[in-house]
Write a protein that holds these residues in place. Structure first.
Motif, PDB file in Angstrom:
ATOM      1  N   VAL A 148      -6.944 -57.915  94.957  1.00  0.00           N
ATOM      2  CA  VAL A 148      -6.266 -57.324  93.806  1.00  0.00           C
ATOM      3  C   VAL A 148      -5.041 -58.164  93.430  1.00  0.00           C
ATOM      4  N   CYS A 149      -4.160 -58.422  94.384  1.00  0.00           N
ATOM      5  CA  CYS A 149      -2.908 -59.117  94.066  1.00  0.00           C
ATOM      6  C   CYS A 149      -2.881 -60.561  94.578  1.00  0.00           C
TER       7      CYS A 149
ATOM      8  N   CYS B  65      -1.986 -52.512  97.883  1.00  0.00           N
ATOM      9  CA  CYS B  65      -3.121 -52.348  96.970  1.00  0.00           C
ATOM     10  C   CYS B  65      -4.092 -51.282  97.459  1.00  0.00           C
TER      11      CYS B  65
ATOM     12  N   CYS C  68      -4.683 -55.461 100.475  1.00  0.00           N
ATOM     13  CA  CYS C  68      -3.485 -55.434 101.313  1.00  0.00           C
ATOM     14  C   CYS C  68      -3.011 -53.963 101.364  1.00  0.00           C
TER      15      CYS C  68
ATOM     16  N   CYS D 148      -5.935 -60.517  99.636  1.00  0.00           N
ATOM     17  CA  CYS D 148      -6.152 -59.271  98.895  1.00  0.00           C
ATOM     18  C   CYS D 148      -6.819 -59.648  97.576  1.00  0.00           C
TER      19      CYS D 148
HETATM   20 ZN   LIG Z   1      -2.786 -56.595  97.276  1.00  0.00          ZN
END
Ligand SMILES: [Zn+2]
Length: 95
Positions: A12-13, A81, A78, A10
């Motif tokens: 983002v995270c 997110c 994910c 992912c």
């Molecule tokens: Zn994520």
């Protein structure tokens, strides 16, 4: 022979997406709009073209010029997110 498969994460995270796991692609397009309105002007077509070319030359790069017309952003997400991505975009809408 073992395949060297790049790990999918992912963006983002940073959560790693397991092989065969569920992930999403957040894709946003920013496209130049037009309402079709052309203001009346007393300028000649040559003056209008010259002004447009001057404005194009004033732009720093071809990429900047293209981004002013069309830009696509793609992010691997994910499941959690995906919802954050959607909510952040929708949070921008005020009117
Ligand atoms: Zn994520």
């Amino acid at each position: 022979m073992k395949l060297d498969i790049k790990k999918l994460c992912c963006q983002v995270c940073g959560t790693q997406i397991p092989p065969g796991g569920i992930f999403y692609i957040g894709r946003t397009e920013i496209i130049s709009g037009s309402d079709g309105f052309l203001p009346d002007t007393d300028k000649s077509s040559e003056e209008i073209i010259e002004k447009a070319l001057h404005e194009i030359k004033a732009v720093k790069s071809e990429q900047e010029l293209m981004e002013g017309i069309y830009q696509e952003i793609r992010i691997i997400l994910c499941g959690q997110c995906r919802i954050r991505f959607r909510d952040k975009i929708l949070d921008l809408v005020n009117y």
